[in-house]
Design a protein around this motif. Structure first.
Motif, PDB file in Angstrom:
ATOM      1  N   GLY A   1     -33.467 -12.251 -42.015  1.00 43.39           N
ATOM      2  CA  GLY A   1     -33.310 -13.492 -42.758  1.00 43.39           C
ATOM      3  C   GLY A   1     -31.930 -14.113 -42.689  1.00 43.39           C
ATOM      4  N   VAL A   2     -31.108 -13.680 -41.727  1.00 44.71           N
ATOM      5  CA  VAL A   2     -29.756 -14.214 -41.582  1.00 44.71           C
ATOM      6  C   VAL A   2     -29.706 -15.067 -40.317  1.00 44.71           C
ATOM      7  CG1 VAL A   2     -27.315 -13.674 -41.260  1.00 44.71           C
ATOM      8  CG2 VAL A   2     -28.733 -12.237 -42.743  1.00 44.71           C
ATOM      9  N   SER A   3     -29.364 -16.330 -40.480  1.00 46.53           N
ATOM     10  CA  SER A   3     -29.279 -17.230 -39.337  1.00 46.53           C
ATOM     11  C   SER A   3     -28.088 -18.156 -39.506  1.00 46.53           C
ATOM     12  CB  SER A   3     -30.567 -18.052 -39.184  1.00 46.53           C
ATOM     13  OG  SER A   3     -30.768 -18.872 -40.327  1.00 46.53           O
ATOM     14  N   CYS A   4     -27.688 -18.768 -38.409  1.00 43.99           N
ATOM     15  CA  CYS A   4     -26.526 -19.657 -38.411  1.00 43.99           C
ATOM     16  C   CYS A   4     -26.710 -20.661 -37.286  1.00 43.99           C
ATOM     17  CB  CYS A   4     -25.246 -18.858 -38.240  1.00 43.99           C
ATOM     18  SG  CYS A   4     -23.753 -19.846 -38.042  1.00 43.99           S
ATOM     19  N   ALA A   5     -26.850 -21.933 -37.625  1.00 39.69           N
ATOM     20  CA  ALA A   5     -27.087 -22.964 -36.617  1.00 39.69           C
ATOM     21  C   ALA A   5     -25.925 -23.060 -35.634  1.00 39.69           C
ATOM     22  CB  ALA A   5     -27.318 -24.314 -37.295  1.00 39.69           C
ATOM     23  N   ALA A   6     -24.709 -22.917 -36.130  1.00 39.18           N
ATOM     24  CA  ALA A   6     -23.543 -23.002 -35.247  1.00 39.18           C
ATOM     25  C   ALA A   6     -23.561 -21.878 -34.220  1.00 39.18           C
ATOM     26  CB  ALA A   6     -22.263 -22.953 -36.073  1.00 39.18           C
ATOM     27  N   ALA A   7     -23.952 -20.689 -34.634  1.00 39.41           N
ATOM     28  CA  ALA A   7     -24.038 -19.563 -33.712  1.00 39.41           C
ATOM     29  C   ALA A   7     -25.162 -19.768 -32.705  1.00 39.41           C
ATOM     30  CB  ALA A   7     -24.239 -18.267 -34.485  1.00 39.41           C
ATOM     31  N   ALA A   8     -26.294 -20.256 -33.164  1.00 38.47           N
ATOM     32  CA  ALA A   8     -27.442 -20.461 -32.283  1.00 38.47           C
ATOM     33  C   ALA A   8     -27.149 -21.466 -31.179  1.00 38.47           C
ATOM     34  CB  ALA A   8     -28.644 -20.928 -33.106  1.00 38.47           C
ATOM     35  N   ALA A   9     -26.205 -22.371 -31.414  1.00 38.88           N
ATOM     36  CA  ALA A   9     -25.879 -23.397 -30.422  1.00 38.88           C
ATOM     37  C   ALA A   9     -24.943 -22.883 -29.331  1.00 38.88           C
ATOM     38  CB  ALA A   9     -25.239 -24.599 -31.119  1.00 38.88           C
ATOM     39  N   LEU A  10     -24.352 -21.718 -29.510  1.00 42.82           N
ATOM     40  CA  LEU A  10     -23.326 -21.254 -28.579  1.00 42.82           C
ATOM     41  C   LEU A  10     -23.827 -20.976 -27.160  1.00 42.82           C
ATOM     42  CD1 LEU A  10     -21.162 -18.898 -30.826  1.00 42.82           C
ATOM     43  CD2 LEU A  10     -20.693 -21.258 -30.141  1.00 42.82           C
ATOM     44  N   PRO A  11     -24.968 -20.299 -26.962  1.00 44.16           N
ATOM     45  CA  PRO A  11     -25.367 -19.992 -25.582  1.00 44.16           C
ATOM     46  C   PRO A  11     -25.478 -21.230 -24.691  1.00 44.16           C
ATOM     47  CG  PRO A  11     -26.611 -18.641 -27.101  1.00 44.16           C
ATOM     48  CD  PRO A  11     -25.852 -19.630 -27.941  1.00 44.16           C
ATOM     49  N   ALA A  12     -26.096 -22.286 -25.185  1.00 42.08           N
ATOM     50  CA  ALA A  12     -26.242 -23.500 -24.375  1.00 42.08           C
ATOM     51  C   ALA A  12     -24.892 -24.155 -24.114  1.00 42.08           C
ATOM     52  CB  ALA A  12     -27.175 -24.486 -25.079  1.00 42.08           C
ATOM     53  N   ARG A  13     -23.996 -24.090 -25.089  1.00 42.80           N
ATOM     54  CA  ARG A  13     -22.683 -24.709 -24.920  1.00 42.80           C
ATOM     55  C   ARG A  13     -21.813 -23.927 -23.949  1.00 42.80           C
ATOM     56  NH1 ARG A  13     -20.720 -25.222 -30.380  1.00 42.80           N
ATOM     57  NH2 ARG A  13     -22.252 -26.907 -30.483  1.00 42.80           N
ATOM     58  N   LEU A  14     -21.991 -22.597 -23.935  1.00 47.01           N
ATOM     59  CA  LEU A  14     -21.154 -21.750 -23.090  1.00 47.01           C
ATOM     60  C   LEU A  14     -21.715 -21.535 -21.682  1.00 47.01           C
ATOM     61  CD1 LEU A  14     -20.142 -19.127 -25.774  1.00 47.01           C
ATOM     62  CD2 LEU A  14     -18.558 -20.568 -24.477  1.00 47.01           C
TER      63      LEU A  14
END
Length: 208
Positions: free
Chosen positions: A36-49
């Motif tokens: 139940g732990v999520s973070c939108a900023a973290a989820a966006a990292l793979p595509a950005r990197l």
């Protein structure tokens, strides 16, 4: 700082250091999502990197990934530090286990040249990271990953005292709160050059 004014770095003597960008942190079926732990900023990292990683490969820079690891004890239950057990009580057998898909680097950023297991915040603590970096001739670390105030900050500080030039991709990192992310960036600015994914990719492409 723009790519035009940033001091040059030599790609072939640099490493893109991807800190803990693992399935158990980021994948929708990973350990954190199941807890139940999520973070939108973290989820966006793979595509950005991903473009940064591709530019690094083309330019001849090394790619290192660090992997937070929970070592299974007797019966399979992981050996967890007390502070982590209190903070993330949902972690259990199989989570972040050595060699499992959950422990692995997310697919968008594969392959890495080297993968380094870590058991603490800093990827240098009781690991082979420093030895490998020196053997590969790495002088500059392009650092990104999770979390800005945890693994990233601790690893960067340890890299700094070991004499590596550090460049922190500010938008290539994330924390579980925006306030923690921004505070960590401000604290680390005196130890490294803050840059962006776009600037870093451009600097690498210019050498590809």
């Amino acid at each position: 700082m723009s790519a035009q004014t940033a001091p040059a770095f030599r790609a072939q003597h640099s490493a893109l250091l991807l800190v803990d960008l693992q399935n158990d942190f980021l994948h929708p079926s990973g350990a954190y999502a199941r807890g139940g732990v999520s973070c939108a900023a973290a989820a966006a990292l793979p595509a950005r990197l991903a473009p940064v990683a591709e530019a690094a490969r083309s330019a001849g820079a090394w790619i290192f990934s660090t992997h937070f690891t929970l070592v299974p004890g007797r019966g399979g239950a992981p050996l967890i530090s007390p502070h982590l057990a209190k903070l993330r009580p949902f972690l259990g057998p199989g989570d972040f286990a050595p060699g499992c898909e959950g422990q692995a680097l997310v697919r968008e950023l594969r392959p890495a040249d080297f993968s380094v297991e870590k058991i603490a915040y800093s990827a240098f603590y009781m690991s082979r990271l420093e030895w490998l970096l020196h053997r590969c001739g790495c002088e500059t670390l392009l650092i990104a990953g999770l979390t800005t105030n945890g693994g990233v900050a601790s690893t960067l500080r340890d890299a700094h005292v070991r004499g590596f030039e550090c460049r922190l991709l500010a938008d290539g990192c994330a924390a579980f709160s925006e306030r923690a992310h921004k505070t960590a960036l401000a604290d680390l600015a005196s130890l490294c050059q803050l840059t962006t994914c776009a600037e870093t990719a451009a600097g690498l492409r210019a050498q590809g």
